[in-house]
Enzyme design. Structure first.
Site, PDB file in Angstrom:
ATOM      1  CD1 TRP A 102     -38.685 -20.543  35.605  1.00  0.00           C
ATOM      2  CD2 TRP A 102     -39.662 -19.077  36.990  1.00  0.00           C
ATOM      3  NE1 TRP A 102     -37.734 -20.063  36.468  1.00  0.00           N
ATOM      4  CE2 TRP A 102     -38.290 -19.172  37.309  1.00  0.00           C
ATOM      5  CE3 TRP A 102     -40.481 -18.216  37.728  1.00  0.00           C
ATOM      6  CZ2 TRP A 102     -37.718 -18.428  38.361  1.00  0.00           C
ATOM      7  CZ3 TRP A 102     -39.918 -17.486  38.762  1.00  0.00           C
ATOM      8  CH2 TRP A 102     -38.557 -17.592  39.070  1.00  0.00           C
ATOM      9  CG  ASP A 169     -41.956 -17.036  30.672  1.00  0.00           C
ATOM     10  OD1 ASP A 169     -40.962 -16.406  30.241  1.00  0.00           O
ATOM     11  OD2 ASP A 169     -42.064 -17.402  31.863  1.00  0.00           O
ATOM     12  CE  LYS A 193     -33.833 -16.287  34.821  1.00  0.00           C
ATOM     13  NZ  LYS A 193     -35.265 -16.503  34.759  1.00  0.00           N
TER      14      LYS A 193
HETATM   15  C1  LIG Z   1     -36.521 -16.448  35.613  1.00  0.00           C
HETATM   16  C2  LIG Z   1     -37.783 -16.775  34.942  1.00  0.00           C
HETATM   17  C3  LIG Z   1     -38.983 -16.123  35.288  1.00  0.00           C
HETATM   18  C4  LIG Z   1     -39.069 -15.104  36.399  1.00  0.00           C
HETATM   19  O1  LIG Z   1     -38.488 -13.933  35.997  1.00  0.00           O
HETATM   20  P1  LIG Z   1     -38.490 -12.610  36.926  1.00  0.00           P
HETATM   21  O2  LIG Z   1     -37.973 -11.581  35.972  1.00  0.00           O
HETATM   22  O3  LIG Z   1     -37.564 -12.889  38.069  1.00  0.00           O
HETATM   23  O4  LIG Z   1     -39.859 -12.346  37.374  1.00  0.00           O
HETATM   24  C5  LIG Z   1     -40.119 -16.441  34.584  1.00  0.00           C
HETATM   25  N1  LIG Z   1     -40.096 -17.348  33.602  1.00  0.00           N
HETATM   26  C6  LIG Z   1     -38.971 -17.998  33.246  1.00  0.00           C
HETATM   27  C7  LIG Z   1     -39.014 -19.005  32.146  1.00  0.00           C
HETATM   28  C8  LIG Z   1     -37.778 -17.731  33.911  1.00  0.00           C
HETATM   29  O5  LIG Z   1     -36.658 -18.371  33.557  1.00  0.00           O
END
Ligand SMILES: *Cc1c(COP(=O)(O)O)cnc(C)c1O
Length: 354
Positions: A102, A169, A193
């Protein structure tokens, strides 16, 4: 059918109470004789949802009026692009920490917007640790990191002191542990998540950082300032995912907030890591000191046991234990809503393999 033990990495388990209240709101929202799926986002009942969904984030994170909260579409992936569009000066550069798939995705998008320096990377070691030996100076417009690496099962335990903006993030560990959130200038997280269903992304942003970058003609949806001025209703927001996220955050607040969630998460992770460490059949992919409390990626050391193990966990009503396709092995995602009883079921299965 009875409820499974859901270790899925995302979309993932949410509190049972959230499922029940969400289901009820689909039939009759707030007793108004309408489904949440059919009301206007400008209706008084939904505006109240959005206002509270924005306010509760600041309460849980202990943040003041200098921060704004947005609920946007496009997933965390859209934030990979929105961050550089809004924070990277024309001709400037940003610092990125490369700790997994990611993080690499965020780097790829930022490079389309401007200059990127990767200040630390564990890619050569298959992302099995978090780089720590790096400095981020004031020459950068911002520093971007990924607090928890959902696929590799590593987590940043500390964050660097930097002379520039801190962007993070937090998709896969938001609201799972206590942090000084005021150290960050921008936090984003795809809801699916740890804080809600798929379809909405949380963005927490310190207003003062949105000064001029010299970039003209940013598409409106890409522009944080426009979303802020419209109180997160620049266009039709993802009404139902915002509501389900609010229910999840209310559940968190009513159950001791982040501090209590952190204590539960530590107990769950310890239970599983203790088993992995003491059971000669299993091993994690990453170094001990960087192990995640949220996503525990591990492998079988003896491939001949795979069939037996896979059959045993499926028979125990466990769902979503297969590792990410890029890494293989297994991954137990034990987000806030995962009860320790489900972790115990997995541990019992691991012990039953001889
Ligand atoms: C799942 C994830 C993403 C991507 O998320 P989307 O909502 O599918 O774009 C980005 N960063 C991390 C750390 C993730 O676990």
């Amino acid at each position: 059918m009875s409820k499974k033990h859901n270790f899925s990495a995302g979309p993932c388990i949410l509190p049972q109470e959230v499922f029940e209240k969400s289901a009820a709101a689909i039939l009759d929202f707030n007793g108004i004789g309408l489904s949440i799926l059919e009301i206007s986002h400008r209706s008084k009942d939904f505006v109240a949802v959005m206002d509270e969904a924005r306010a509760i984030v600041k309460r849980l994170m202990n943040l003041g009026d200098e921060y704004e909260v947005l609920y946007l579409g496009g997933g965390a992936s859209l934030q990979f692009a929105m961050v550089p569009y809004n924070l990277m000066k024309v001709g400037g550069k940003a610092a990125y920490l490369d700790t997994g798939t990611w993080a690499a995705g965020a780097i790829k998008e930022a490079k389309k917007v401007g200059n990127v320096d990767i200040v630390g990377s564990s890619k050569e070691e298959n992302y099995s640790f978090i780089p720590k030996d790096y400095k981020v100076g004031a020459e950068y417009d911002y520093f971007h990191c990924t607090s928890n690496n959902t696929i590799y099962g590593t987590q940043m335990k500390t964050f660097p002191e930097t002379d520039t903006l801190m962007v993070c993030d937090m998709s896969s560990d938001i609201f799972s542990r206590q942090l000084d959130f005021s150290k960050f200038d921008l936090i984003y997280a795809g809801a699916q998540k740890n804080m809600g269903p798929a379809g909405v992304t949380l963005v927490v942003i310190k207003k003062e950082i949105l000064e001029k970058t010299g970039r003209e003609n940013i598409p409106s949806y890409f522009d944080y300032a426009q979303h802020i001025s419209k109180e997160s209703m620049l266009n039709t927001p993802p009404v139902f995912p915002v509501y389900a996220s609010l229910l999840t955050l209310q559940h968190l607040e009513n159950n001791g907030g982040i501090a209590a969630a952190e204590a539960r998460n530590e107990a769950k992770a310890q239970l599983l890591y203790d088993e992995i460490d003491s059971n000669p059949l299993f091993e994690t992919f990453c170094v001990k000191e960087d192990r995640s409390l949220m996503n525990i990626s591990f492998k079988l050391l003896d491939d001949t046991k795979k069939e037996e193990f896979d059959a045993a966990w499926k028979a125990a009503s466990i769902n979503g234990l297969n590792g990410h396709r890029s890494l293989g092995g297994y991954r137990a995602s034990i987000y806030n809503a995962m009860p320790i009883e489900s972790v115990q079921v997995l541990v019992d299965v691991m012990r039953s393999i001889k």
